[in-house]
Design a protein around this motif. Structure first.
Motif, short mmCIF file in Angstrom:
data_model
loop_
_atom_site.label_atom_id
_atom_site.label_comp_id
_atom_site.label_asym_id
_atom_site.label_seq_id
_atom_site.Cartn_x
_atom_site.Cartn_y
_atom_site.Cartn_z
N GLY A 183 0.79 -1.22 0.00
CA GLY A 183 0.00 0.00 0.00
C GLY A 183 0.82 1.27 0.00
O GLY A 183 0.57 2.20 -0.76
N ARG A 184 1.83 1.34 0.86
CA ARG A 184 2.60 2.58 0.99
C ARG A 184 3.50 2.79 -0.22
O ARG A 184 3.48 3.84 -0.84
N HIS A 185 4.35 1.81 -0.50
CA HIS A 185 5.08 1.79 -1.77
C HIS A 185 4.57 0.59 -2.57
O HIS A 185 4.35 -0.49 -2.03
N TRP A 186 4.43 0.79 -3.86
CA TRP A 186 3.93 -0.26 -4.74
C TRP A 186 4.92 -1.42 -4.80
O TRP A 186 6.12 -1.22 -4.95
N VAL A 187 4.40 -2.63 -4.68
CA VAL A 187 5.19 -3.86 -4.81
C VAL A 187 4.59 -4.64 -5.97
O VAL A 187 3.45 -5.11 -5.89
N ASN A 188 5.34 -4.80 -7.06
CA ASN A 188 4.75 -5.37 -8.27
C ASN A 188 4.58 -6.88 -8.18
O ASN A 188 5.06 -7.54 -7.26
N LYS A 189 3.89 -7.42 -9.19
CA LYS A 189 3.56 -8.85 -9.20
C LYS A 189 4.81 -9.72 -9.18
O LYS A 189 4.86 -10.73 -8.46
N GLU A 190 5.82 -9.35 -9.96
CA GLU A 190 7.04 -10.15 -10.03
C GLU A 190 7.72 -10.25 -8.68
O GLU A 190 8.27 -11.30 -8.32
N THR A 191 7.70 -9.16 -7.93
CA THR A 191 8.32 -9.17 -6.60
C THR A 191 7.55 -10.08 -5.65
O THR A 191 8.15 -10.82 -4.86
N SER A 212 -4.37 -1.98 1.02
CA SER A 212 -4.93 -0.63 0.99
C SER A 212 -4.30 0.21 2.08
O SER A 212 -4.00 -0.28 3.17
N GLU A 213 -4.13 1.49 1.78
CA GLU A 213 -3.45 2.40 2.71
C GLU A 213 -3.85 3.85 2.42
O GLU A 213 -4.62 4.12 1.50
N PRO A 263 -11.38 0.88 9.91
CA PRO A 263 -11.91 2.09 9.27
C PRO A 263 -10.86 3.18 9.05
O PRO A 263 -11.13 4.17 8.37
N GLY A 264 -9.65 3.03 9.64
CA GLY A 264 -8.60 4.01 9.42
C GLY A 264 -7.70 3.59 8.27
O GLY A 264 -7.95 2.59 7.59
N HIS A 265 -6.64 4.36 8.03
CA HIS A 265 -5.71 4.09 6.92
C HIS A 265 -6.46 4.03 5.58
O HIS A 265 -6.17 3.18 4.75
N THR A 266 -7.41 4.93 5.36
CA THR A 266 -8.37 4.74 4.27
C THR A 266 -8.42 5.88 3.26
O THR A 266 -9.38 5.97 2.48
N THR A 267 -7.43 6.75 3.21
CA THR A 267 -7.46 7.85 2.25
C THR A 267 -7.69 7.36 0.83
O THR A 267 -8.47 7.96 0.08
N ALA A 268 -7.02 6.28 0.44
CA ALA A 268 -7.11 5.80 -0.95
C ALA A 268 -8.54 5.38 -1.30
O ALA A 268 -8.94 5.45 -2.48
N TRP A 269 -9.33 4.93 -0.34
CA TRP A 269 -10.74 4.61 -0.59
C TRP A 269 -11.50 5.89 -0.95
O TRP A 269 -12.39 5.88 -1.82
N PHE A 270 -11.15 6.99 -0.25
CA PHE A 270 -11.96 8.20 -0.31
C PHE A 270 -11.67 9.06 -1.53
O PHE A 270 -12.46 9.95 -1.84
#
Length: 822
Positions: A183-191, A212-213, A263-270
């Protein structure tokens, strides 16, 4: 008289015989399931439950192959394909047709395509000089047996062999996980796929996937496409990616548990759905890290309607029985400022934010159950009103909370002490055991002479509530810190008028406190290395305040009952991603995660020998590199991007003996702070959390000083000769190019990027060579004067952090120098 002595002698003999029988028959401790001699002959990690080593070897040749005696399925077939592929990489032996009688595989029963919590993972291996028998009650056991067989492969006198042995193996805990934060830094499928390979190699069986983050929503939702379209900056897993990863994990006996933090850590939802939030939008993805304000509105039915549809969609993607809801670090500022939410709380007799979150969790649990999922969450979710219907709680704040959860009847998973992003050494994680609580309150509690303070710790804009209690006075002053539901005692308080200095242990390291009492106030700072936390408190109780709060009862932690122990499922190593990306994440996870894997797989009696753990861990370090894990290669890649030849080798020599500093110290190097867009390309990113070059050197120093071992001395001399010259070889790359000097004096920030990154560790480079020169002199029998201010300053600076890194051979160099001091 002679008769008396004769009778006495008979009595003594009878007593001795009785004592011997009692000792050997009843009282003598059982020998460990693997002898020290046998474990020294293998590099297995994790160690098996039982093993007895033989005297010979099974010789491997091109005719090596297997036959299937029992049942088989695609999981075993794919496992055998991986086995032969890696077997060929290790031995370079061209196996002809892979069919034969040398390896006999007997699988009693096959399991469903997707693994489950209660799968039988046991297996046995019998290796003679002519045959290998691998037996298991399930296909998962066969997979683990093949992984052990690969680790047993070794070369002797130019031949590749398996050692003769018999072992029986089964896990101590059924839940052995790794949490990866995408969530914080993207980790791709290959990783992710690469790390699943590493997990399988050490018999970890749960990928906990934080999706989610504040900074990103990472899964495609066809029901609510705005979630990933607006909440990910284009970095998300398609539903086809999810299916591929779940299948890839299943083939390796690994379950995949998604976490959608609410319910926290939810900015990306909003960003796409501000109607879910407790405060009006618009919202944008957060680019900073920390505990931020955005939180879902738990009072509106529309929020639960949305979650019902979303959970239903995700339940079809993720087949595991558990779904993780997060539930941690909920800031209440938006709830407190929302009149509608406050009115709802009054109308429904909800006393505080914790009760409001419990209301949210109870409603969410019903939604999960509707979609055939069990709830899992961090330890903040625990509440008496939550049903015991299989809910699992992940303890991150303290070991004590794990046991509290187990006592409450819920299932419990330990992560406190297993946070890889805290940059603690493997030896630290090896001391952490789900069934043992170290420390606790051990001081004498004096109810006749005490003071209690209600306190707040201020950490990056976040308030943490707790209490501090002091007992006694003068040289006998001692106390208890009680924060995040964890009580830790301290003693040896240094007093200077009204100022008190003391230290207390925490999972992130030793925290130093300097507090001052003024009237009924308590003010001061707490620091972990260079990171400072403000402390403010007021007295709320004490032996001098009869009307104040009562002294809480600090009880000794009682052992769990046998039934309560069954509620502890195991544990998870956790890798949060504030300071990692796709290039560096492997180096922060591996190989230290293997230590957690061993604590959760191997018998407790076998997981206390730290030296033997490091011996096997460093072998595994190279095995993982051969598998394609990028923990060894990411650092040199960064080094090559910082300097050109001829400076890459001396810079790599320096980086090899540095280690990334602990979490809070690392955070301090960023000005004004770390952002999601901050490049992770500095020396600290090239260094690893633990230097095995330094570990070997420091062990050689101890060996040489204790035994005068000549081989250790030769190895030390070689390293010192390289390091003593290293700074002079690197120094030109640290200089300022002439064209910049001619223009005008420039600050460090305005220098070319290469110089600014090198300048951060210039002190380490100087100290490494200076100390190595002194150590060479000492090793050659010359006396070294260490009793002067210049030497004191050198030692002090060498022990400091620079650029988010530490010089990890400083202790070994210091021992050598002081051994021959004047």
């Amino acid at each position: 008289m002679k008769k008396f002595f004769k009778i006495l002698g008979i009595i003594v003999v009878v007593l001795l015989i009785g004592a011997a029988v009692a000792w050997f028959g009843f009282l003598k401790p059982e020998p460990p399931p693997i002898s020290d001699e046998d474990r020294a002959l293998v590099n297995l990690m994790p160690l098996p439950s039982e093993m007895e080593h033989g005297n010979g070897n099974f010789l491997i040749n091109v005719d090596f192959g297997h036959s299937l005696k029992g049942m088989s399925n695609s999981k075993i077939e794919k496992g055998l394909e991986r086995f032969y592929s890696r077997f060929g990489e290790i031995t370079e032996i061209p196996i002809k047709n892979k069919e034969g009688v040398e390896l006999v595989i007997d699988c009693k029963k096959t399991t469903k395509a997707y693994p489950s919590l209660n799968d039988d993972e046991s297996y046995s291996l019998i290796i003679s000089d002519s045959k290998i028998e691998l037996s298991a009650n399930s296909d998962t056991g066969i997979l683990y047996g093949l992984e052990s067989l690969l680790q047993l492969t070794k070369q002797e006198n130019g031949d590749w062999v398996f050692p003769e042995l018999e072992l029986k193996d089964n896990p101590r805990f059924p839940w052995r996980g790794l949490m990866i934060d995408a969530g914080r830094h993207w980790v791709n499928k290959e990783t992710i796929l690469r790390n699943l390979d590493a997990m399988a190699a050490v018999k970890m069986n749960v990928l906990h996937w934080h999706l989610s983050e504040y900074q990103g929503f990472r899964v495609e939702s066809k029901k609510f496409p705005k979630l990933h379209e607006m909440g990910s900056q284009g970095n998300f897993y398609s539903q086809e990616d999810i299916k591929e990863i779940v299948a890839y994990a299943s083939d390796r006996g690994i379950r995949v548990i998604p976490e959608f933090d609410v319910p926290g850590h939810t900015t990306a939802w909003f960003v796409g759905h501000p109607e879910l939030a407790s405060a009006p939008g618009p919202y944008v993805l957060d680019s900073v890290f920390g505990i931020l304000d955005p939180v879902m509105d738990p009072t509106r039915d529309e929020v639960y309607d949305f979650l019902d549809v979303f959970v239903g969609e995700m339940a079809d993607l993720f087949p595991d029985e558990y779904m993780h809801i997060g539930g941690d670090e909920v800031k209440t500022a938006q709830w407190d400022a929302n009149d509608s939410i406050q009115n709802f709380m009054k109308e429904n007799n909800i006393e505080d934010s914790h009760e409001l979150q419990a209301y949210f969790n109870i409603r969410l649990q019903k939604i999960l159950k509707k979609h055939s999922k069990k709830m899992m969450g961090w330890d903040e979710i625990i509440h008496p009103d939550l049903p015991k219907d299989g809910i699992a709680v992940q303890s991150w704040r303290s070991h004590k909370s794990l046991w509290d959860v187990a006592r409450s009847g819920n299932k419990a998973v330990l992560s406190s002490g297993y946070y890889l992003d805290h940059k603690r050494p493997a030896a630290f994680h090896y001391t952490v055991d789900p069934m043992k609580i170290e420390g606790g309150v051990t001081i004498d509690i004096d109810s006749t002479n005490w003071k209690g303070y209600e306190c707040k710790l201020y950490v990056q804009g976040t308030e943490i509530d707790g209490h501090v209690y002091f007992f006694g006075e003068g040289e006998n002053l001692r106390g208890v810190m009680n924060f995040m539901e964890t009580a830790t005692d301290f003693s040896n308080v240094q007093l200077d008028d009204e100022t008190m200095k003391f230290e207390a242990e925490a999972s992130v390291g030793t925290i130093n406190y300097e507090l001052t009492t003024k009237a009924d106030s308590l003010l001061g700072e707490a620091s972990i290395a260079m990171f400072t936390i403000d402390v403010k408190g007021r007295q709320t109780g004490g032996s001098d305040m009869p009307e104040g709060e009562a002294l809480p009862k600090f009880e000794k932690i009682q052992p769990l009952t046998a039934e309560e122990e069954k509620n502890i499922l195991g544990g998870e190593a956790c890798q949060w991603s504030e300071m990692v990306d796709n290039r560096t994440i492997d180096s922060r996870i591996w190989p230290r995660a293997a230590v957690v894997a061993e604590k959760l797989w191997s018998p407790q009696v076998l997981t206390s020998n730290v030296d033997d753990m490091y011996r096997r861990l460093m072998e595994l370090d190279d095995d993982l590199d051969q598998m394609g894990i990028q923990h060894q290669t990411s650092g040199p890649e960064i080094v090559q991007n910082i300097v050109q030849e001829p400076y890459q080798k001396p810079l790599q020599n320096l980086v090899d003996v540095l280690q990334e500093d602990e979490f809070f110290n690392r955070m301090l190097i960023y000005e004004p702070q770390l952002y999601t867009t901050t490049p992770l390309n500095r020396i600290v990113d090239a260094a690893r959390p633990e230097s095995y070059v330094a570990y070997r050197f420091n062990k050689d120093v101890d060996l040489y000083l204790e035994t005068n071992d000549s081989d250790a001395k030769e190895r030390i001399l070689y390293e010192l000769q390289v390091w003593s010259k290293n700074h002079s070889q690197l120094a030109p790359a640290l200089g300022i190019p002439e064209k910049y000097i001619e223009d005008s004096p420039l600050s460090l920030e305005k220098l070319p990027e290469e110089n600014s990154r090198l300048k951060e560790v210039e002190a380490h480079s100087k100290n490494l060579s200076a100390l190595s020169e002194l150590a060479l002199s000492a090793l050659n029998g010359q006396s070294v004067n260490t009793n002067n201010s210049e030497m004191d300053s050198l030692f002090i600076d060498a022990g400091r952090g620079h650029g988010g890194t530490k010089l990890s051979i400083e202790s070994g160099l210091k021992k050598l120098i002081q051994h021959n001091q004047e």
